[in-house]
Scaffold this motif. Structure first.
Motif, PDB file in Angstrom:
ATOM      1  N   PRO A  74       0.506  -0.630  -0.385  1.00 28.93           N
ATOM      2  CA  PRO A  74      -0.017   0.037  -0.261  1.00 28.93           C
ATOM      3  C   PRO A  74       0.764   0.900   0.313  1.00 28.93           C
ATOM      4  CG  PRO A  74      -0.798  -1.813   1.607  1.00 28.93           C
ATOM      5  CD  PRO A  74       0.451  -2.263   0.933  1.00 28.93           C
ATOM      6  N   ARG A  75       1.830   1.012   0.997  1.00 29.15           N
ATOM      7  CA  ARG A  75       3.035   2.601   1.265  1.00 29.15           C
ATOM      8  C   ARG A  75       3.054   2.861  -0.400  1.00 29.15           C
ATOM      9  NH1 ARG A  75       7.849   3.736   3.973  1.00 29.15           N
ATOM     10  NH2 ARG A  75       7.807   1.282   4.216  1.00 29.15           N
ATOM     11  N   LEU A  76       3.668   1.776  -1.053  1.00 29.81           N
ATOM     12  CA  LEU A  76       4.755   1.670  -2.374  1.00 29.81           C
ATOM     13  C   LEU A  76       3.792   2.410  -2.924  1.00 29.81           C
ATOM     14  CD1 LEU A  76       6.997   1.051  -3.210  1.00 29.81           C
ATOM     15  CD2 LEU A  76       6.914  -1.078  -4.406  1.00 29.81           C
ATOM     16  N   CYS A  77       2.307   1.439  -3.221  1.00 30.59           N
ATOM     17  CA  CYS A  77       1.573   2.025  -4.534  1.00 30.59           C
ATOM     18  C   CYS A  77       1.573   3.288  -4.023  1.00 30.59           C
ATOM     19  CB  CYS A  77      -0.116   1.412  -4.331  1.00 30.59           C
ATOM     20  SG  CYS A  77       0.496  -0.498  -4.444  1.00 30.59           S
ATOM     21  N   ARG A  78       0.893   4.334  -3.240  1.00 37.17           N
ATOM     22  CA  ARG A  78       0.607   4.896  -2.758  1.00 37.17           C
ATOM     23  C   ARG A  78       1.819   6.123  -3.342  1.00 37.17           C
ATOM     24  NH1 ARG A  78      -1.118   3.227   2.123  1.00 37.17           N
ATOM     25  NH2 ARG A  78       0.606   3.966   3.999  1.00 37.17           N
ATOM     26  N   ALA A  79       3.142   6.315  -2.900  1.00 30.08           N
ATOM     27  CA  ALA A  79       4.523   6.636  -3.431  1.00 30.08           C
ATOM     28  C   ALA A  79       4.211   7.281  -4.983  1.00 30.08           C
ATOM     29  CB  ALA A  79       5.438   6.277  -2.501  1.00 30.08           C
ATOM     30  N   VAL A  80       4.221   5.460  -5.430  1.00 30.16           N
ATOM     31  CA  VAL A  80       4.150   5.787  -7.177  1.00 30.16           C
ATOM     32  C   VAL A  80       2.913   6.581  -7.755  1.00 30.16           C
ATOM     33  CG1 VAL A  80       4.385   4.295  -9.262  1.00 30.16           C
ATOM     34  CG2 VAL A  80       5.420   3.652  -6.696  1.00 30.16           C
ATOM     35  N   ARG A  81       2.030   6.212  -7.043  1.00 33.00           N
ATOM     36  CA  ARG A  81       0.423   7.073  -7.406  1.00 33.00           C
ATOM     37  C   ARG A  81       1.023   8.359  -7.027  1.00 33.00           C
ATOM     38  NH1 ARG A  81      -4.820   5.784  -5.089  1.00 33.00           N
ATOM     39  NH2 ARG A  81      -3.683   7.086  -3.106  1.00 33.00           N
ATOM     40  N   ALA A  82       1.705   8.741  -6.319  1.00 35.71           N
ATOM     41  CA  ALA A  82       2.063  10.400  -5.557  1.00 35.71           C
ATOM     42  C   ALA A  82       2.853  10.761  -6.614  1.00 35.71           C
ATOM     43  CB  ALA A  82       2.136  10.495  -4.918  1.00 35.71           C
ATOM     44  N   ALA A  83       4.085  10.097  -7.258  1.00 32.09           N
ATOM     45  CA  ALA A  83       5.682  10.716  -7.706  1.00 32.09           C
ATOM     46  C   ALA A  83       4.864  10.490  -9.150  1.00 32.09           C
ATOM     47  CB  ALA A  83       6.497   9.601  -7.284  1.00 32.09           C
ATOM     48  N   THR A  84       4.149   9.815  -9.633  1.00 36.39           N
ATOM     49  CA  THR A  84       3.768   9.944 -11.237  1.00 36.39           C
ATOM     50  C   THR A  84       2.633  10.697 -11.996  1.00 36.39           C
ATOM     51  OG1 THR A  84       2.321   7.843 -11.142  1.00 36.39           O
ATOM     52  CG2 THR A  84       5.140   7.455 -11.648  1.00 36.39           C
ATOM     53  N   GLY A  85       1.647  10.658 -11.189  1.00 31.34           N
ATOM     54  CA  GLY A  85      -0.134  11.130 -11.072  1.00 31.34           C
ATOM     55  C   GLY A  85      -0.598  10.782 -11.559  1.00 31.34           C
ATOM     56  N   ALA A  86      -0.051   8.943 -11.350  1.00 32.39           N
ATOM     57  CA  ALA A  86      -1.586   7.809 -12.081  1.00 32.39           C
ATOM     58  C   ALA A  86      -2.634   7.719 -12.064  1.00 32.39           C
ATOM     59  CB  ALA A  86      -0.408   6.749 -12.049  1.00 32.39           C
ATOM     60  N   ASP A 104      14.101 -14.760 -12.518  1.00 31.32           N
ATOM     61  CA  ASP A 104      13.702 -16.177 -11.600  1.00 31.32           C
ATOM     62  C   ASP A 104      13.760 -16.138 -10.249  1.00 31.32           C
ATOM     63  OD1 ASP A 104      12.404 -18.924 -11.789  1.00 31.32           O
ATOM     64  OD2 ASP A 104      14.333 -19.945 -11.715  1.00 31.32           O
ATOM     65  N   HIS A 105      13.585 -14.459 -10.219  1.00 25.09           N
ATOM     66  CA  HIS A 105      13.159 -14.042  -8.422  1.00 25.09           C
ATOM     67  C   HIS A 105      12.459 -13.583  -8.456  1.00 25.09           C
ATOM     68  CE1 HIS A 105      15.795 -12.252  -4.914  1.00 25.09           C
ATOM     69  NE2 HIS A 105      15.326 -11.741  -5.121  1.00 25.09           N
ATOM     70  N   LEU A 106      11.695 -14.427  -7.423  1.00 26.08           N
ATOM     71  CA  LEU A 106      10.097 -13.704  -7.607  1.00 26.08           C
ATOM     72  C   LEU A 106       9.670 -12.384  -7.362  1.00 26.08           C
ATOM     73  CD1 LEU A 106       7.364 -13.851  -6.956  1.00 26.08           C
ATOM     74  CD2 LEU A 106       7.616 -13.916  -4.298  1.00 26.08           C
ATOM     75  N   HIS A 107       8.937 -11.530  -7.746  1.00 27.38           N
ATOM     76  CA  HIS A 107       9.521 -10.310  -7.882  1.00 27.38           C
ATOM     77  C   HIS A 107       7.496  -9.208  -8.591  1.00 27.38           C
ATOM     78  CE1 HIS A 107      10.578 -11.044 -11.810  1.00 27.38           C
ATOM     79  NE2 HIS A 107       9.625  -9.712 -12.565  1.00 27.38           N
ATOM     80  N   TRP A 108       6.708  -8.642  -7.483  1.00 29.25           N
ATOM     81  CA  TRP A 108       5.574  -7.645  -8.170  1.00 29.25           C
ATOM     82  C   TRP A 108       6.220  -6.629  -9.003  1.00 29.25           C
ATOM     83  CZ3 TRP A 108       6.119 -10.731  -3.629  1.00 29.25           C
ATOM     84  CH2 TRP A 108       4.758 -10.941  -2.864  1.00 29.25           C
ATOM     85  N   HIS A 109       5.490  -6.176 -10.031  1.00 31.78           N
ATOM     86  CA  HIS A 109       5.109  -5.644 -10.864  1.00 31.78           C
ATOM     87  C   HIS A 109       4.625  -4.379 -10.230  1.00 31.78           C
ATOM     88  CE1 HIS A 109       7.446  -6.893 -14.687  1.00 31.78           C
ATOM     89  NE2 HIS A 109       7.684  -8.186 -14.316  1.00 31.78           N
ATOM     90  N   ILE A 110       4.998  -3.172 -10.112  1.00 28.24           N
ATOM     91  CA  ILE A 110       4.181  -2.593 -10.407  1.00 28.24           C
ATOM     92  C   ILE A 110       3.457  -1.217 -10.598  1.00 28.24           C
ATOM     93  CG2 ILE A 110       3.126  -0.489  -8.353  1.00 28.24           C
ATOM     94  CD1 ILE A 110       4.481  -1.806  -6.117  1.00 28.24           C
ATOM     95  N   ILE A 111       2.606  -1.607 -11.757  1.00 26.78           N
ATOM     96  CA  ILE A 111       2.973  -0.237 -13.142  1.00 26.78           C
ATOM     97  C   ILE A 111       2.009   1.210 -12.545  1.00 26.78           C
ATOM     98  CG2 ILE A 111       2.559  -0.589 -14.589  1.00 26.78           C
ATOM     99  CD1 ILE A 111       3.229  -3.388 -15.717  1.00 26.78           C
ATOM    100  N   PRO A 112       2.535   2.020 -13.086  1.00 25.09           N
ATOM    101  CA  PRO A 112       1.645   3.342 -13.111  1.00 25.09           C
ATOM    102  C   PRO A 112       0.868   3.396 -14.447  1.00 25.09           C
ATOM    103  CG  PRO A 112       3.667   3.483 -12.714  1.00 25.09           C
ATOM    104  CD  PRO A 112       4.130   2.708 -13.421  1.00 25.09           C
ATOM    105  N   ARG A 113      -0.244   4.035 -14.489  1.00 22.04           N
ATOM    106  CA  ARG A 113      -0.982   3.553 -15.695  1.00 22.04           C
ATOM    107  C   ARG A 113      -2.265   5.262 -15.707  1.00 22.04           C
ATOM    108  NH1 ARG A 113      -3.149  -0.469 -18.356  1.00 22.04           N
ATOM    109  NH2 ARG A 113      -3.359   0.606 -19.585  1.00 22.04           N
ATOM    110  N   PHE A 114      -2.220   5.296 -16.684  1.00 16.61           N
ATOM    111  CA  PHE A 114      -3.260   5.941 -17.488  1.00 16.61           C
ATOM    112  C   PHE A 114      -4.379   6.024 -17.852  1.00 16.61           C
ATOM    113  CE2 PHE A 114       1.610   6.958 -15.992  1.00 16.61           C
ATOM    114  CZ  PHE A 114       1.795   7.918 -15.259  1.00 16.61           C
ATOM    115  N   ARG A 115      -4.661   7.253 -18.016  1.00 17.04           N
ATOM    116  CA  ARG A 115      -6.385   6.279 -18.938  1.00 17.04           C
ATOM    117  C   ARG A 115      -6.165   6.980 -20.990  1.00 17.04           C
ATOM    118  NH1 ARG A 115      -8.196  10.708 -15.077  1.00 17.04           N
ATOM    119  NH2 ARG A 115      -9.105   9.836 -13.224  1.00 17.04           N
ATOM    120  N   ASP A 116      -4.834   7.796 -20.825  1.00 19.70           N
ATOM    121  CA  ASP A 116      -4.552   8.046 -22.345  1.00 19.70           C
ATOM    122  C   ASP A 116      -3.492   6.761 -22.808  1.00 19.70           C
ATOM    123  OD1 ASP A 116      -2.752   8.953 -20.905  1.00 19.70           O
ATOM    124  OD2 ASP A 116      -3.140  11.041 -22.639  1.00 19.70           O
ATOM    125  N   ASP A 117      -2.975   6.064 -21.871  1.00 24.50           N
ATOM    126  CA  ASP A 117      -1.949   4.971 -22.026  1.00 24.50           C
ATOM    127  C   ASP A 117      -1.904   4.195 -22.918  1.00 24.50           C
ATOM    128  OD1 ASP A 117      -2.298   2.766 -20.761  1.00 24.50           O
ATOM    129  OD2 ASP A 117      -1.475   3.454 -19.421  1.00 24.50           O
TER     130      ASP A 117
END
Ligand code: AMP
Ligand code: ZN
Length: 152
Positions: A74-86, A104-117
Protein backbone atom coordinates in the motif's frame (compact mmCIF):
# COMPACT_ATOMS: atom_id res chain seq x y z
CA UNK A 1 10.92 -13.71 11.06
CA UNK A 2 13.87 -15.86 10.10
CA UNK A 3 17.01 -14.30 8.65
CA UNK A 4 17.12 -13.74 4.88
CA UNK A 5 18.83 -16.56 3.03
CA UNK A 6 22.40 -15.27 2.68
CA UNK A 7 23.03 -17.58 -0.27
CA UNK A 8 23.47 -15.79 -3.54
CA UNK A 9 22.32 -17.50 -6.70
CA UNK A 10 25.29 -16.55 -8.91
CA UNK A 11 23.10 -16.77 -12.02
CA UNK A 12 20.34 -14.51 -10.67
CA UNK A 13 20.35 -10.85 -11.72
CA UNK A 14 18.12 -9.80 -8.82
CA UNK A 15 20.33 -11.58 -6.26
CA UNK A 16 23.20 -9.53 -7.66
CA UNK A 17 21.15 -6.35 -7.14
CA UNK A 18 20.16 -7.44 -3.61
CA UNK A 19 23.80 -8.07 -2.73
CA UNK A 20 24.97 -4.80 -4.32
CA UNK A 21 26.98 -6.48 -7.08
CA UNK A 22 25.16 -4.52 -9.77
CA UNK A 23 23.45 -1.16 -9.33
CA UNK A 24 19.73 -0.43 -9.22
CA UNK A 25 17.63 2.66 -8.51
CA UNK A 26 16.33 1.54 -5.11
CA UNK A 27 13.30 3.31 -3.69
CA UNK A 28 12.56 1.20 -0.60
CA UNK A 29 14.55 -1.29 1.44
CA UNK A 30 13.83 -3.33 4.54
CA UNK A 31 15.78 -6.17 6.11
CA UNK A 32 13.87 -8.69 4.01
CA UNK A 33 12.74 -6.81 0.92
CA UNK A 34 13.86 -4.31 -1.66
CA UNK A 35 12.08 -2.23 -4.31
CA UNK A 36 13.71 -0.55 -7.28
CA UNK A 37 12.82 0.97 -10.64
CA UNK A 38 12.37 -1.44 -13.54
CA UNK A 39 15.09 -0.57 -16.02
CA UNK A 40 12.67 -1.05 -18.97
CA UNK A 41 9.48 0.52 -17.65
CA UNK A 42 6.03 -0.12 -19.12
CA UNK A 43 5.44 3.46 -17.99
CA UNK A 44 7.87 5.72 -16.08
CA UNK A 45 7.75 4.89 -12.36
CA UNK A 46 7.36 1.12 -12.96
CA UNK A 47 8.71 -0.45 -9.75
CA UNK A 48 9.67 -4.00 -8.83
CA UNK A 49 9.49 -5.25 -5.24
CA UNK A 50 11.03 -8.54 -4.17
CA UNK A 51 12.20 -10.57 -1.22
CA UNK A 52 15.96 -10.39 -0.68
CA UNK A 53 16.08 -14.16 -0.35
CA UNK A 54 16.08 -16.05 -3.63
CA UNK A 55 12.64 -17.63 -4.12
CA UNK A 56 11.68 -18.31 -7.75
CA UNK A 57 7.88 -18.26 -7.39
CA UNK A 58 5.18 -16.92 -5.10
CA UNK A 59 4.20 -20.49 -4.26
CA UNK A 60 7.69 -21.00 -2.76
CA UNK A 61 7.46 -18.05 -0.39
CA UNK A 62 7.09 -18.66 3.38
CA UNK A 63 3.82 -17.11 4.62
CA UNK A 64 5.60 -14.71 6.96
CA UNK A 65 7.81 -13.31 4.20
CA UNK A 66 4.83 -13.07 1.89
CA UNK A 67 2.95 -11.11 4.56
CA UNK A 68 5.90 -8.74 5.01
CA UNK A 69 6.08 -8.03 1.27
CA UNK A 70 2.33 -7.55 1.07
CA UNK A 71 2.48 -5.11 3.98
CA UNK A 72 4.78 -2.84 1.96
CA UNK A 73 2.50 -2.67 -1.09
CA UNK A 74 0.00 0.00 0.00
CA UNK A 75 2.74 2.50 0.92
CA UNK A 76 4.66 1.77 -2.26
CA UNK A 77 1.49 2.13 -4.36
CA UNK A 78 0.70 5.47 -2.73
CA UNK A 79 4.26 6.71 -3.40
CA UNK A 80 4.28 5.58 -7.05
CA UNK A 81 0.83 7.08 -7.65
CA UNK A 82 1.82 10.40 -6.06
CA UNK A 83 5.22 10.57 -7.79
CA UNK A 84 3.87 9.78 -11.27
CA UNK A 85 0.37 11.24 -11.15
CA UNK A 86 -0.89 7.84 -12.33
CA UNK A 87 -4.64 7.35 -12.74
CA UNK A 88 -4.29 3.69 -11.77
CA UNK A 89 -1.76 0.92 -11.13
CA UNK A 90 -1.39 -2.66 -12.29
CA UNK A 91 0.19 -5.06 -9.78
CA UNK A 92 1.41 -8.14 -11.57
CA UNK A 93 3.43 -11.20 -10.61
CA UNK A 94 4.60 -13.35 -13.50
CA UNK A 95 5.11 -16.86 -12.15
CA UNK A 96 6.96 -19.19 -14.47
CA UNK A 97 8.27 -18.85 -18.00
CA UNK A 98 4.84 -19.68 -19.46
CA UNK A 99 3.44 -16.67 -17.60
CA UNK A 100 6.13 -14.31 -18.89
CA UNK A 101 8.61 -14.53 -16.01
CA UNK A 102 12.07 -13.80 -17.35
CA UNK A 103 13.96 -13.40 -14.06
CA UNK A 104 13.62 -16.39 -11.80
CA UNK A 105 13.53 -14.42 -8.53
CA UNK A 106 10.00 -13.63 -7.41
CA UNK A 107 8.97 -10.01 -7.89
CA UNK A 108 5.84 -7.88 -8.02
CA UNK A 109 5.53 -5.33 -10.81
CA UNK A 110 3.86 -2.06 -9.78
CA UNK A 111 2.99 -0.35 -13.05
CA UNK A 112 1.62 3.19 -13.20
CA UNK A 113 -1.28 3.49 -15.65
CA UNK A 114 -2.76 6.55 -17.32
CA UNK A 115 -6.19 6.94 -18.88
CA UNK A 116 -4.67 7.75 -22.25
CA UNK A 117 -1.70 5.38 -22.21
CA UNK A 118 -1.14 2.90 -25.02
CA UNK A 119 -0.41 -0.17 -22.90
CA UNK A 120 -2.06 -3.24 -24.44
CA UNK A 121 -4.30 -4.38 -21.60
CA UNK A 122 -6.51 -6.22 -20.68
CA UNK A 123 -5.77 -9.66 -22.03
CA UNK A 124 -8.54 -11.72 -23.65
CA UNK A 125 -10.87 -13.62 -21.31
CA UNK A 126 -12.97 -16.72 -21.96
CA UNK A 127 -16.11 -18.44 -20.62
CA UNK A 128 -16.74 -21.66 -18.67
CA UNK A 129 -19.10 -24.07 -20.40
CA UNK A 130 -21.47 -26.46 -18.61
CA UNK A 131 -20.07 -27.67 -15.30
CA UNK A 132 -16.49 -26.61 -16.03
CA UNK A 133 -16.65 -23.81 -13.44
CA UNK A 134 -17.86 -26.12 -10.67
CA UNK A 135 -15.31 -28.78 -11.64
CA UNK A 136 -12.49 -26.25 -11.46
CA UNK A 137 -13.73 -24.96 -8.10
CA UNK A 138 -13.70 -28.54 -6.80
CA UNK A 139 -10.21 -29.27 -8.10
CA UNK A 140 -8.64 -26.16 -6.56
CA UNK A 141 -10.46 -26.55 -3.24
CA UNK A 142 -9.28 -30.17 -3.08
CA UNK A 143 -5.66 -29.05 -3.45
CA UNK A 144 -5.91 -26.55 -0.58
CA UNK A 145 -4.74 -28.17 2.63
CA UNK A 146 -6.85 -28.08 5.83
CA UNK A 147 -4.07 -25.93 7.35
CA UNK A 148 -4.94 -23.21 4.85
CA UNK A 149 -8.57 -23.21 6.07
CA UNK A 150 -7.49 -22.99 9.73
CA UNK A 151 -5.46 -19.84 9.11
CA UNK A 152 -8.60 -17.85 8.15
P1 AMP B 1 9.57 -10.60 -15.45
O1 AMP B 1 9.41 -10.68 -16.94
O2 AMP B 1 8.25 -10.60 -14.71
O3 AMP B 1 10.53 -11.66 -14.93
O4 AMP B 1 10.19 -9.18 -15.17
C1 AMP B 1 11.56 -8.91 -15.13
C2 AMP B 1 11.71 -7.41 -15.18
O5 AMP B 1 13.01 -7.09 -14.76
C3 AMP B 1 11.51 -6.81 -16.56
O6 AMP B 1 10.41 -5.91 -16.55
C4 AMP B 1 12.84 -6.10 -16.84
O7 AMP B 1 12.68 -4.87 -17.50
C5 AMP B 1 13.40 -5.91 -15.45
N1 AMP B 1 14.85 -5.81 -15.38
C6 AMP B 1 15.78 -6.55 -16.05
N2 AMP B 1 17.01 -6.17 -15.70
C7 AMP B 1 16.89 -5.18 -14.78
C8 AMP B 1 17.82 -4.38 -14.04
N3 AMP B 1 19.17 -4.54 -14.18
N4 AMP B 1 17.34 -3.46 -13.20
C9 AMP B 1 16.01 -3.28 -13.07
N5 AMP B 1 15.08 -4.00 -13.73
C10 AMP B 1 15.51 -4.95 -14.58
ZN1 ZN C 1 17.79 -14.37 -6.88
Amino acid sequence: MSQPDPALDPHCLFCKIVHGHIPAAKVLETYHAVAFLDIHPVNPGHVLILPKAHHPHLADLPDELSAHLASLLPRLCRAVRAATGADGLNLIVNNGMAAGQTIDHLHWHIIPRFRDDTVDWPWPQGEYVGDELGQMQFRIERELSPADDESE
